[in-house]
Scaffold this active site. Structure first.
Site, short mmCIF file in Angstrom:
data_model
loop_
_atom_site.label_atom_id
_atom_site.label_comp_id
_atom_site.label_asym_id
_atom_site.label_seq_id
_atom_site.Cartn_x
_atom_site.Cartn_y
_atom_site.Cartn_z
N HIS A 1 42.50 40.58 38.61
CA HIS A 1 43.12 40.83 37.48
C HIS A 1 44.04 41.91 38.03
O HIS A 1 45.35 42.08 37.63
CB HIS A 1 42.20 41.15 36.35
CG HIS A 1 42.93 41.53 35.06
ND1 HIS A 1 43.02 40.87 33.74
CD2 HIS A 1 43.62 42.86 35.00
CE1 HIS A 1 43.44 41.72 32.90
NE2 HIS A 1 43.85 42.89 33.58
N GLU A 2 43.34 43.11 38.39
CA GLU A 2 43.88 44.28 38.93
C GLU A 2 44.96 43.97 40.04
O GLU A 2 45.90 44.71 40.18
CB GLU A 2 42.98 45.32 39.19
CG GLU A 2 42.18 45.49 38.05
CD GLU A 2 42.77 45.97 36.61
OE1 GLU A 2 43.76 46.50 36.75
OE2 GLU A 2 42.09 45.57 35.48
N HIS B 1 48.32 42.93 38.47
CA HIS B 1 49.09 44.02 38.06
C HIS B 1 49.71 44.84 39.27
O HIS B 1 50.87 45.29 39.19
CB HIS B 1 48.17 45.02 37.41
CG HIS B 1 47.80 44.73 35.97
ND1 HIS B 1 48.49 44.49 35.04
CD2 HIS B 1 46.42 44.72 35.58
CE1 HIS B 1 47.91 44.07 33.85
NE2 HIS B 1 46.75 44.29 34.07
#
Length: 264
Positions: A57-58, A61
């Protein structure tokens, strides 16, 4: 001013590789019922899988921000998939696991610090914010693939339940993250399109957005609506509601082995 980049800034972290190894070994232990410790294996599989998804997820980003213009991302170590680069031990690991134990909710936990001033264009800012929860969506699709592909024949029931429960966490994380609430990714998607005045008025509330959302989830009526939506999403992916329930029961291994009724 330029940022010095080294090869180690992109090398996959041994910590992440260890998490993938734990997830793989525990998945094998669930499948084979190794040493009769299925509940513990489900716990390790779900927790390691959750942290792996947090890293992805990170990373999403960070990678999107890098291509959007923030070249400082690499030097911060965000492309190594090392959870220690994204997380605070209490806020990103301990609390999410506690929320899973208490109610089966995937708590959004990590954070990458993006230098937004380096990025030009509202669409780029929105895409950076959307990239994380979209990764949760893809992770949920991967976990539920045996369900929506109709490939469950021969899959041991505990493994099926573990996949269903991990998928539930991904769906809850995606839905929560997409809420247009300050402090969550959903607000990051719409924020570039708001007026500067409105953004300044909303900014002080950002640290409390996630707390407010989880406070509301303790309201029975809101909780019911939320999990009805989660079950509806999982249902479209072929996951029965009962499978996620038994996945949570196996996850709570300290309560003893659940007495799952035999399939007809």
């Amino acid at each position: 001013m330029t940022t010095a980049i080294t090869r180690s800034d992109r090398r996959v972290s041994p910590v992440f590789l260890a998490l993938v190894a734990i997830m793989s070994v525990s998945a094998w232990a669930v499948w084979t019922d190794y040493a009769g410790s299925t509940g513990l294996a489900v716990f390790l599989f779900v927790v390691s899988g959750w942290i792996v998804s947090l890293c992805l997820h990170e990373y999403a980003h960070a990678r999107t921000a890098l291509h959007g213009g923030d070249i400082s991302i690499e030097a911060k170590g965000y492309l190594t998939l090392n959870p220690l680069k994204y997380t605070h031990a209490l806020l990103s690991i301990v609390l999410p696991v506690l929320f899973v134990i208490m109610g089966g909710i995937g708590l959004p936990g990590g954070a990458v610090f993006i230098e937004r001033g380096r990025i030009r264009g509202r669409w780029k800012h929105s895409l950076i914010s959307a990239a994380g929860p979209l990764t949760n969506v893809l992770f949920a699709m991967a976990m539920t693939a045996p369900f929506w592909l109709g490939a469950l024949e021969g899959v041991p029931e505990p493994f099926r339940y573990a996949l269903a429960f991990l998928a539930l966490l991904q769906v809850t994380a995606a839905i929560l993250n997409f809420l247009p609430v300050p402090g969550l990714d959903g607000y990051g998607v719409v924020e570039p399109w708001l007026s500067a005045g409105l953004r300044r008025q909303v900014e002080p509330f950002a640290p409390f957005g996630l707390i407010a959302v989880f406070g509301l989830l303790w309201v029975p009526e809101i909780n019911q609506v939320f999990f009805t939506a989660v079950d509806a999403v999982l249902g479209t992916l072929g996951v029965p509601e009962g499978d996620t329930y038994w996945g949570l029961e196996y996850f709570r291994f300290w309560q003893g082995e659940p007495q799952v009724p035999l399939s007809p």
